[in-house]
Design an enzyme around this catalytic site. Structure first.
Site, PDB file in Angstrom:
ATOM      1  N   THR A   1      -6.503  -0.330   7.730  1.00  0.00           N
ATOM      2  CA  THR A   1      -7.781  -0.295   8.434  1.00  0.00           C
ATOM      3  C   THR A   1      -8.714  -1.373   7.892  1.00  0.00           C
ATOM      4  O   THR A   1      -9.565  -1.899   8.613  1.00  0.00           O
ATOM      5  CB  THR A   1      -8.438   1.088   8.329  1.00  0.00           C
ATOM      6  OG1 THR A   1      -8.548   1.459   6.950  1.00  0.00           O
ATOM      7  CG2 THR A   1      -7.640   2.131   9.088  1.00  0.00           C
TER       8      THR A   1
ATOM      9  N   CYS B   1      -5.750   6.046   7.752  1.00  0.00           N
ATOM     10  CA  CYS B   1      -5.131   5.018   6.917  1.00  0.00           C
ATOM     11  C   CYS B   1      -4.163   4.241   7.796  1.00  0.00           C
ATOM     12  O   CYS B   1      -3.170   4.792   8.280  1.00  0.00           O
ATOM     13  CB  CYS B   1      -4.391   5.650   5.735  1.00  0.00           C
ATOM     14  SG  CYS B   1      -3.539   4.454   4.681  1.00  0.00           S
ATOM     15  N   GLY B   2      -4.474   2.956   8.026  1.00  0.00           N
ATOM     16  CA  GLY B   2      -3.677   2.158   8.955  1.00  0.00           C
ATOM     17  C   GLY B   2      -2.275   1.872   8.462  1.00  0.00           C
ATOM     18  O   GLY B   2      -1.316   1.879   9.241  1.00  0.00           O
ATOM     19  N   ASN B   3      -2.114   1.593   7.154  1.00  0.00           N
ATOM     20  CA  ASN B   3      -0.770   1.438   6.606  1.00  0.00           C
ATOM     21  C   ASN B   3      -0.079   2.795   6.522  1.00  0.00           C
ATOM     22  O   ASN B   3       1.115   2.924   6.804  1.00  0.00           O
ATOM     23  CB  ASN B   3      -0.828   0.799   5.222  1.00  0.00           C
ATOM     24  CG  ASN B   3      -1.145  -0.682   5.273  1.00  0.00           C
ATOM     25  OD1 ASN B   3      -0.693  -1.402   6.157  1.00  0.00           O
ATOM     26  ND2 ASN B   3      -1.942  -1.149   4.319  1.00  0.00           N
TER      27      ASN B   3
ATOM     28  N   CYS C   1      -4.624  -2.806   2.761  1.00  0.00           N
ATOM     29  CA  CYS C   1      -5.331  -1.711   3.435  1.00  0.00           C
ATOM     30  C   CYS C   1      -5.272  -2.009   4.919  1.00  0.00           C
ATOM     31  O   CYS C   1      -5.813  -3.028   5.372  1.00  0.00           O
ATOM     32  CB  CYS C   1      -6.779  -1.620   2.949  1.00  0.00           C
ATOM     33  SG  CYS C   1      -7.776  -0.395   3.840  1.00  0.00           S
TER      34      CYS C   1
ATOM     35  N   ASN D   1     -14.727   1.622   2.199  1.00  0.00           N
ATOM     36  CA  ASN D   1     -13.823   0.583   1.713  1.00  0.00           C
ATOM     37  C   ASN D   1     -14.568  -0.754   1.797  1.00  0.00           C
ATOM     38  O   ASN D   1     -15.336  -0.982   2.739  1.00  0.00           O
ATOM     39  CB  ASN D   1     -12.559   0.513   2.567  1.00  0.00           C
ATOM     40  CG  ASN D   1     -11.713   1.767   2.466  1.00  0.00           C
ATOM     41  OD1 ASN D   1     -12.006   2.669   1.678  1.00  0.00           O
ATOM     42  ND2 ASN D   1     -10.667   1.835   3.254  1.00  0.00           N
TER      43      ASN D   1
ATOM     44  N   ASN E   1      -6.565  10.447  -0.583  1.00  0.00           N
ATOM     45  CA  ASN E   1      -6.618   9.330  -1.514  1.00  0.00           C
ATOM     46  C   ASN E   1      -6.085   9.743  -2.884  1.00  0.00           C
ATOM     47  O   ASN E   1      -5.941  10.931  -3.185  1.00  0.00           O
ATOM     48  CB  ASN E   1      -8.065   8.837  -1.671  1.00  0.00           C
ATOM     49  CG  ASN E   1      -8.627   8.267  -0.391  1.00  0.00           C
ATOM     50  OD1 ASN E   1      -7.987   7.442   0.262  1.00  0.00           O
ATOM     51  ND2 ASN E   1      -9.829   8.689  -0.031  1.00  0.00           N
TER      52      ASN E   1
ATOM     53  N   ASN F   1     -12.608   5.132   9.811  1.00  0.00           N
ATOM     54  CA  ASN F   1     -13.144   5.317   8.474  1.00  0.00           C
ATOM     55  C   ASN F   1     -14.083   4.153   8.186  1.00  0.00           C
ATOM     56  O   ASN F   1     -14.050   3.126   8.859  1.00  0.00           O
ATOM     57  CB  ASN F   1     -12.025   5.446   7.424  1.00  0.00           C
ATOM     58  CG  ASN F   1     -11.075   4.265   7.430  1.00  0.00           C
ATOM     59  OD1 ASN F   1     -11.163   3.362   8.260  1.00  0.00           O
ATOM     60  ND2 ASN F   1     -10.135   4.254   6.509  1.00  0.00           N
TER      61      ASN F   1
ATOM     62  N   GLU G   1     -10.492   0.078  -2.144  1.00  0.00           N
ATOM     63  CA  GLU G   1     -10.449   1.253  -1.276  1.00  0.00           C
ATOM     64  C   GLU G   1     -11.188   2.422  -1.901  1.00  0.00           C
ATOM     65  O   GLU G   1     -10.979   2.756  -3.078  1.00  0.00           O
ATOM     66  CB  GLU G   1      -9.003   1.666  -0.990  1.00  0.00           C
ATOM     67  CG  GLU G   1      -8.272   0.744  -0.040  1.00  0.00           C
ATOM     68  CD  GLU G   1      -7.075   1.431   0.582  1.00  0.00           C
ATOM     69  OE1 GLU G   1      -7.249   2.471   1.247  1.00  0.00           O
ATOM     70  OE2 GLU G   1      -5.953   0.932   0.390  1.00  0.00           O
TER      71      GLU G   1
ATOM     72  N   ASN H   1       0.887  -1.173   0.000  1.00  0.00           N
ATOM     73  CA  ASN H   1       0.000   0.000   0.000  1.00  0.00           C
ATOM     74  C   ASN H   1       0.922   1.219   0.000  1.00  0.00           C
ATOM     75  O   ASN H   1       1.589   1.495   0.995  1.00  0.00           O
ATOM     76  CB  ASN H   1      -0.857  -0.048   1.255  1.00  0.00           C
ATOM     77  CG  ASN H   1      -2.079   0.837   1.230  1.00  0.00           C
ATOM     78  OD1 ASN H   1      -2.741   0.974   2.255  1.00  0.00           O
ATOM     79  ND2 ASN H   1      -2.439   1.418   0.111  1.00  0.00           N
TER      80      ASN H   1
END
Length: 296
Positions: free
Chosen positions: A237, A87-89, A235, A202, A78, A169, A226, A14
């Protein structure tokens, strides 16, 4: 025209373009974001992350007032130029960027607080990158009634029930039955959600492991479309939402630690009780791959 020095990074594939703009002087328009993220005419990325001081942007000022330790704000967009809450990553790669660039010091065992549109996210170094405490989560998505969304996707037979989950999110998680069903999905097309969440979502397609639990750890495989970026290799999250959904479906004996395999690698999700409710943490690699200069 504006000259930017940027860094390219990724978390399990990602990928993001990151740059520092401490005082928010860059006019970061959707058109500029789309130009940077374009994979043929720009640098190419799933998202663009600006490192800005939390007090310097409207979305961060309320955070700065109550959490001054969160000096830096992850201004995430985005690839299509739209704003994302979390955004977790991206937040793990952002932490790696801040530390490698010398913008913050993070000694072993210390916690780094980062401002996001979700609120403050706390991170620590882990054995293979960073671990992010994404805070509380919830079933359902704002603006939708009920706990089920029908999902239609290209090459998926019929409409499938999806579980809406909020981890800062919006997500909708759909279970599939076989490897072939997961691999056969055509996620170049946007999945259709009924009812449609007001701000979109997502969408994760999840295949439970066989067996589901090994040595006390849950195992699932996931693909994701996403919102604002299309299908991505990972992704963060989404991995969290997928693990939460499968645990929910599996029942009270399901574990609180999950390995989530995505096309770009493996992420770990952990759930744990906290004073303000159950928190969920995401850990995995965060890599910086090159730097450069561009004009936007």
């Amino acid at each position: 025209m504006t000259e930017l020095h940027f860094t390219k990074g990724h978390g399990t594939g990602n990928d993001f373009v990151l740059f520092a703009d401490p005082d928010a002087t860059v006019d970061l328009t959707p058109e500029r974001i789309r130009a940077i993220a374009d994979r043929r005419f720009g640098v190419g990325a799933d998202g663009v992350i600006r490192a800005v001081r939390t007090a310097a942007v409207p979305d961060g000022r309320s955070i700065a007032a109550v959490a001054p330790e969160a000096e830096w704000f992850m201004d995430y967009h985005n690839a299509d130029g739209s704003v994302a809450e979390m955004c977790g990553n991206g937040v793990r790669v952002f932490a790696r960027y801040l530390t490698d660039a010398g913008l913050v010091d993070l000694a072993p065992g210390e916690t780094l607080a980062i401002g996001t549109r979700k609120g403050v996210v706390d991170l620590q170094r882990s054995t293979n990158g960073f671990s992010a405490d994404l805070g509380r989560w919830g079933l359902g998505i704002a603006g939708l009634d009920g706990d089920e969304v029908l999902v239609r996707a290209r090459n998926l037979d019929g409409a499938r029930p999806g579980l809406p989950i909020d981890v800062g999110n919006p997500h909708v998680v759909v279970a599939v039955a076989t490897d072939d069903e997961l691999a056969g999905l055509d996620l170049t097309y946007v999945p259709v959600l009924e009812p449609a969440p007001p701000a979109g979502a997502n969408v994760e397609f999840v295949l439970p492991g066989d067996p589901l639990v090994r040595d006390g750890v849950g195992h699932i495989t996931m693909r994701v479309h996403e919102r604002g970026s299309g299908e991505t290799l990972s992704c963060g999250t989404g991995a969290v939402a997928a693990a939460l959904a499968v645990r929910h479906w599996a029942g009270p004996q399901a574990p609180d630690t999950w390995r989530v395999r995505v096309p770009g690698g493996v992420l770990t999700v952990r759930m744990a009780a906290a004073e303000d409710g159950e928190h969920v943490a995401l850990s995995g690699p965060a890599d910086l791959v090159f730097e450069g200069d561009l004009t936007v």
